[in-house]
Design a protein around this motif. Structure first.
Motif, PDB file in Angstrom:
ATOM      1  N   MET A  65       0.777  -1.222   0.077  1.00 20.62           N
ATOM      2  CA  MET A  65      -0.173   0.255  -0.033  1.00 20.62           C
ATOM      3  C   MET A  65       1.046   1.391  -0.017  1.00 20.62           C
ATOM      4  SD  MET A  65      -2.545   1.132   3.245  1.00 20.62           S
ATOM      5  CE  MET A  65      -3.651  -0.096   3.224  1.00 20.62           C
ATOM      6  N   ARG A  66       0.671   2.269  -0.871  1.00 24.39           N
ATOM      7  CA  ARG A  66       1.172   3.552  -0.805  1.00 24.39           C
ATOM      8  C   ARG A  66       0.060   4.690  -0.849  1.00 24.39           C
ATOM      9  NH1 ARG A  66       3.082   8.035  -2.743  1.00 24.39           N
ATOM     10  NH2 ARG A  66       2.105   8.290  -4.752  1.00 24.39           N
ATOM     11  N   ILE A  67       0.015   5.352   0.479  1.00 26.58           N
ATOM     12  CA  ILE A  67      -1.084   6.584   0.502  1.00 26.58           C
ATOM     13  C   ILE A  67      -0.218   7.775   1.044  1.00 26.58           C
ATOM     14  CG2 ILE A  67      -2.869   5.025   0.613  1.00 26.58           C
ATOM     15  CD1 ILE A  67      -2.586   5.582   3.757  1.00 26.58           C
ATOM     16  N   VAL A  68      -0.849   8.907   0.692  1.00 23.91           N
ATOM     17  CA  VAL A  68      -0.471  10.026   1.460  1.00 23.91           C
ATOM     18  C   VAL A  68      -1.692  10.617   2.217  1.00 23.91           C
ATOM     19  CG1 VAL A  68       0.241  12.408   0.941  1.00 23.91           C
ATOM     20  CG2 VAL A  68       1.544  10.279  -0.338  1.00 23.91           C
ATOM     21  N   VAL A  69      -1.653  11.052   3.305  1.00 26.82           N
ATOM     22  CA  VAL A  69      -2.736  11.549   4.271  1.00 26.82           C
ATOM     23  C   VAL A  69      -2.253  12.791   5.060  1.00 26.82           C
ATOM     24  CG1 VAL A  69      -3.678   9.209   4.488  1.00 26.82           C
ATOM     25  CG2 VAL A  69      -1.987  10.122   6.042  1.00 26.82           C
ATOM     26  N   ASP A  70      -3.304  13.499   5.448  1.00 28.48           N
ATOM     27  CA  ASP A  70      -3.089  14.604   6.390  1.00 28.48           C
ATOM     28  C   ASP A  70      -2.362  14.324   7.571  1.00 28.48           C
ATOM     29  OD1 ASP A  70      -4.028  16.398   8.428  1.00 28.48           O
ATOM     30  OD2 ASP A  70      -4.462  17.766   6.950  1.00 28.48           O
ATOM     31  N   ALA A  71      -1.498  14.751   7.592  1.00 31.38           N
ATOM     32  CA  ALA A  71      -0.403  14.268   8.821  1.00 31.38           C
ATOM     33  C   ALA A  71      -0.988  14.607  10.249  1.00 31.38           C
ATOM     34  CB  ALA A  71       1.057  15.161   9.054  1.00 31.38           C
ATOM     35  N   ASN A  72      -1.576  15.826  10.367  1.00 31.85           N
ATOM     36  CA  ASN A  72      -2.171  16.395  11.722  1.00 31.85           C
ATOM     37  C   ASN A  72      -3.234  15.530  12.070  1.00 31.85           C
ATOM     38  OD1 ASN A  72      -2.201  17.948  13.877  1.00 31.85           O
ATOM     39  ND2 ASN A  72      -3.954  19.158  12.862  1.00 31.85           N
ATOM     40  N   ILE A  73      -4.236  15.143  11.015  1.00 34.43           N
ATOM     41  CA  ILE A  73      -5.522  14.200  11.482  1.00 34.43           C
ATOM     42  C   ILE A  73      -5.088  12.990  11.694  1.00 34.43           C
ATOM     43  CG2 ILE A  73      -7.505  13.291  10.636  1.00 34.43           C
ATOM     44  CD1 ILE A  73      -7.831  16.046   8.848  1.00 34.43           C
ATOM     45  N   PHE A  74      -3.967  12.222  10.837  1.00 33.27           N
ATOM     46  CA  PHE A  74      -3.762  10.951  11.082  1.00 33.27           C
ATOM     47  C   PHE A  74      -2.931  10.739  12.430  1.00 33.27           C
ATOM     48  CE2 PHE A  74      -0.386   7.560  10.583  1.00 33.27           C
ATOM     49  CZ  PHE A  74      -1.263   6.419  10.041  1.00 33.27           C
ATOM     50  N   ASN A  75      -1.919  11.528  12.646  1.00 40.53           N
ATOM     51  CA  ASN A  75      -1.242  11.373  13.839  1.00 40.53           C
ATOM     52  C   ASN A  75      -2.221  11.545  15.237  1.00 40.53           C
ATOM     53  OD1 ASN A  75       1.749  11.344  15.045  1.00 40.53           O
ATOM     54  ND2 ASN A  75       0.890  13.147  16.031  1.00 40.53           N
ATOM     55  N   SER A  76      -3.087  12.618  15.166  1.00 42.48           N
ATOM     56  CA  SER A  76      -3.957  12.909  16.162  1.00 42.48           C
ATOM     57  C   SER A  76      -4.799  11.581  16.554  1.00 42.48           C
ATOM     58  CB  SER A  76      -4.759  13.921  16.135  1.00 42.48           C
ATOM     59  OG  SER A  76      -3.904  15.321  15.946  1.00 42.48           O
ATOM     60  N   LEU A  77      -5.257  10.896  15.428  1.00 38.79           N
ATOM     61  CA  LEU A  77      -6.168   9.845  15.344  1.00 38.79           C
ATOM     62  C   LEU A  77      -5.376   8.568  15.991  1.00 38.79           C
ATOM     63  CD1 LEU A  77      -9.043   8.463  15.162  1.00 38.79           C
ATOM     64  CD2 LEU A  77      -8.190   8.019  12.807  1.00 38.79           C
ATOM     65  N   ILE A  78      -4.190   8.156  15.458  1.00 41.42           N
ATOM     66  CA  ILE A  78      -3.577   7.268  15.952  1.00 41.42           C
ATOM     67  C   ILE A  78      -3.155   7.155  17.235  1.00 41.42           C
ATOM     68  CG2 ILE A  78      -1.170   5.952  15.417  1.00 41.42           C
ATOM     69  CD1 ILE A  78      -3.334   5.565  13.313  1.00 41.42           C
TER      70      ILE A  78
END
Length: 361
Positions: A65-78
């Motif tokens: 898998m290769r994806i690019v996501v919003d860093a702020n939302i991804f990190n906050s959720l994880i």
């Protein structure tokens, strides 16, 4: 569906997130690239100058898998997920994250509908032959950081100078600490931004090389590429060395925790209208510290009385003094003073600091 231990994903995400600068003029600085190649996950981030690749092994996975996501939302959720594992799945340009619940993040695409690509970076790992101890480097950079300028017109000072010692200065403060043996013979000029990234990353042994004004650091599960600082020829190294070698008439040993508590209390009575200045009166057995408006006054005793001293009086920035002392690791520190109207010197084992005195107007 790709299943990853939550603690692994949190660790990688937090490290990658520390590099994101969220510069509106550079959209990639708000994003993370997540690249999963069966048994390995790699997360990439950038501040537009420095590029970080952090990775970890994953088990029992055959998917890619290769994806690019919003860093702020991804990190906050994880970081808010409490389950032991997190599952990732991509469907129609949406990343499904399953943990305590199910969440959907947009996968970032370009104008052609393709997943955004970060610029290609050529890293030749075979050139990384010099050892670097990142544990020691981050500790020493953290100590020197208090002397790095916040904003300053001399751009060459916005760097850490490394050779026999690691040195930083903003012209009013200097910190120098003995460098690690492995890199004492190498002259490095590390930008403030790259230094902050190195301080934030928890890695051990690594190797490095320099090429085309870039520094490449390669370690287990780590690749870091950053710019070497500019204007090294303008760096006032000789003037710094001369200042560090200044001699003083007296030496006092004090408890770091006690003086920091004192300065913390006194700071309530000091403001920018006083130029953040305090007065220190050194006496044979103590130092008396007073706010400029005489609204706060407190003493701190020396570990031993000082022979031959009558008194020494000076004004100093409470902000500079507090920042320097806070960065030191030991509980007892030496303050050297007198015989020099420009500064005081603070010593903690192999760390030397200079703090400029303030002249009366």
């Amino acid at each position: 569906m790709i299943k990853i231990e939550t603690k692994i994903l949190k660790d990688l995400s937090n490290k990658a997130y520390s590099v994101c600068s969220f510069d509106k003029m550079a959209p990639l600085t708000e994003l993370m690239e997540i690249d999963i190649k069966k048994d390995k996950i790699i997360i990439r981030s950038t501040d537009s100058i420095t590029n970080l690749f952090v990775s970890a092994d994953i088990k029992d996975n055959e998917e890619e898998m290769r994806i690019v996501v919003d860093a702020n939302i991804f990190n906050s959720l994880i970081n808010k997920i409490t389950t032991e594992y997190i599952e990732l799945n991509v469907n129609n340009n949406s990343l499904m994250i399953s943990g305590n619940g199910v969440y959907y993040l947009d996968v970032r695409v370009d104008e052609n509908g393709e997943i955004i690509k970060f610029p290609e970076i050529n890293i030749d790992e075979s050139k990384a032959t010099k050892d670097i101890n990142l544990v020691e480097l981050r500790k020493k950079l953290a100590i020197c950081r208090s002397a790095i300028p916040d904003n300053f017109d001399a751009p060459e000072l916005n760097n850490y100078y490394l050779k026999e010692n690691i040195v930083a200065t903003n012209a009013y403060k200097i910190t120098s600490i003995e460098n690690d043996e492995n890199i004492k013979d190498e002259e490095l000029f590390i930008t403030k931004e790259l230094g902050n990234i190195l301080i934030s990353l928890d890695y051990g042994a690594a190797k490095y090389y320099k090429e085309d004004n870039k520094l490449y650091i390669i370690g287990p599960n780590l690749k870091l590429v950053g710019n070497i600082g500019k204007d090294l020829e303008k760096y006032p190294l000789e003037a710094i060395k001369n200042k560090l070698n200044d001699s003083f008439s007296y030496k006092a040993i004090i408890n770091k925790g006690l003086i920091l508590s004192l300065l913390d209390r006194l700071s309530l009575f000091v403001s920018e209208y006083d130029s953040n200045s305090i007065n220190i009166l050194f006496l044979p057995d103590k130092m008396k510290i007073t706010s400029k408006k005489k609204t706060g006054d407190e003493d701190i005793a020396f570990k031993e009385s000082i022979e031959g001293l009558t008194e020494f009086n000076c004004d100093i920035s409470i902000l500079n003094l507090k920042a320097q002392i806070e960065s030191l690791p030991s509980e007892e520190i030496e303050i050297h003073f007198g015989g020099n109207e420009d500064s005081i010197k603070i010593i903690d084992k192999n760390i030397t600091q200079i703090v400029s005195l303030m002249n009366e107007e």
